[in-house]
Design a protein around this motif. Sequence first.
Motif, short mmCIF file in Angstrom:
data_model
loop_
_atom_site.label_atom_id
_atom_site.label_comp_id
_atom_site.label_asym_id
_atom_site.label_seq_id
_atom_site.Cartn_x
_atom_site.Cartn_y
_atom_site.Cartn_z
N GLN A 1 62.40 44.87 52.84
CA GLN A 1 61.63 44.04 53.75
C GLN A 1 60.19 43.92 53.24
O GLN A 1 59.56 44.92 52.92
CB GLN A 1 61.63 44.64 55.15
CG GLN A 1 60.85 43.88 56.19
CD GLN A 1 61.54 42.59 56.61
OE1 GLN A 1 62.58 42.22 56.07
NE2 GLN A 1 60.99 41.90 57.57
N VAL A 2 59.69 42.70 53.21
CA VAL A 2 58.32 42.48 52.75
C VAL A 2 57.33 43.09 53.72
O VAL A 2 57.48 42.96 54.95
CB VAL A 2 58.04 40.97 52.60
CG1 VAL A 2 56.56 40.71 52.38
CG2 VAL A 2 58.87 40.38 51.46
N GLN A 3 56.36 43.77 53.17
CA GLN A 3 55.26 44.33 53.97
C GLN A 3 53.94 43.91 53.35
O GLN A 3 53.79 43.90 52.12
CB GLN A 3 55.35 45.85 54.05
CG GLN A 3 56.50 46.35 54.89
CD GLN A 3 56.43 47.84 55.15
OE1 GLN A 3 56.08 48.62 54.26
NE2 GLN A 3 56.74 48.26 56.37
N SER B 1 55.47 37.27 43.18
CA SER B 1 55.18 36.02 42.49
C SER B 1 55.97 34.83 43.02
O SER B 1 55.72 33.69 42.62
CB SER B 1 55.44 36.18 40.99
OG SER B 1 56.79 36.51 40.77
N THR B 2 56.92 35.07 43.92
CA THR B 2 57.71 33.97 44.50
C THR B 2 57.14 33.49 45.83
O THR B 2 57.72 32.61 46.46
CB THR B 2 59.17 34.38 44.70
OG1 THR B 2 59.25 35.41 45.68
CG2 THR B 2 59.81 34.83 43.40
N TYR B 3 56.02 34.06 46.24
CA TYR B 3 55.43 33.70 47.53
C TYR B 3 54.07 33.02 47.37
O TYR B 3 53.23 33.46 46.57
CB TYR B 3 55.25 34.93 48.42
CG TYR B 3 56.55 35.46 48.96
CD1 TYR B 3 57.26 36.44 48.28
CD2 TYR B 3 57.07 34.97 50.16
CE1 TYR B 3 58.45 36.91 48.78
CE2 TYR B 3 58.27 35.46 50.66
CZ TYR B 3 58.96 36.42 49.96
OH TYR B 3 60.14 36.89 50.46
N GLY C 1 57.97 45.27 48.86
CA GLY C 1 59.28 44.98 49.43
C GLY C 1 59.88 43.66 49.02
O GLY C 1 60.88 43.22 49.62
N GLY C 2 59.33 43.01 48.02
CA GLY C 2 59.87 41.74 47.56
C GLY C 2 59.27 41.36 46.23
O GLY C 2 58.61 42.18 45.58
N TRP D 1 53.53 38.62 57.78
CA TRP D 1 52.12 38.79 58.14
C TRP D 1 51.72 40.26 58.04
O TRP D 1 52.53 41.16 58.31
CB TRP D 1 51.88 38.33 59.58
CG TRP D 1 52.03 36.85 59.75
CD1 TRP D 1 53.20 36.17 59.97
CD2 TRP D 1 51.01 35.87 59.70
NE1 TRP D 1 52.94 34.83 60.05
CE2 TRP D 1 51.60 34.61 59.90
CE3 TRP D 1 49.62 35.94 59.51
CZ2 TRP D 1 50.88 33.43 59.92
CZ3 TRP D 1 48.89 34.76 59.53
CH2 TRP D 1 49.51 33.52 59.74
N GLY D 2 50.46 40.48 57.69
CA GLY D 2 49.91 41.81 57.77
C GLY D 2 49.43 42.10 59.18
O GLY D 2 49.53 41.26 60.09
N GLN D 3 48.89 43.30 59.36
CA GLN D 3 48.45 43.73 60.68
C GLN D 3 47.03 43.28 61.01
O GLN D 3 46.60 43.36 62.15
CB GLN D 3 48.54 45.25 60.79
CG GLN D 3 47.36 46.04 60.22
CD GLN D 3 47.29 46.01 58.70
OE1 GLN D 3 48.22 45.59 58.02
NE2 GLN D 3 46.16 46.46 58.16
#
Length: 124
Positions: free
Chosen positions: A1-3, A30-32, A26-27, A114-116
């Motif tokens: 899971q992306v964090q 470079s694809t984002y 978690g991913g 999203w981050g926090q």
Amino acid sequence: QVQLVESGGGLVQAGGSLRLSCAFSGGTFSTYVMGWFRQAPGEERDFVAVISWNGGNTDYADSVKGRFTISRDNAKNTMALQMNSLKPEDTAVYYCAAAANWNYYTNTAQYNYWGQGTQVTVSS
């Protein structure tokens, strides 16, 4: 899971500078497409800046053009926002976000993760 984890916020006087960082895990970073948004109390979350997968394309909200610079390091899975000439109206919680594509990048709905958030306060 992306964090996503932001850091670098704080209290600064008007005219000062801050550098925000966003750490991705978690991913495949470079694809984002990566973006920065901000939200002041009682306000909507607004677009600040965006950077494409390889950093070749960027865009900024009119309110921060010429003062903020977005960058990314795909080798380190990090993104940064250099903020100069800060103004009291820049005070907000700043969020980094990751999107799968470049379409409608000013729209929060386009972002998958999203981050926090990190607080930035600019005193006058």
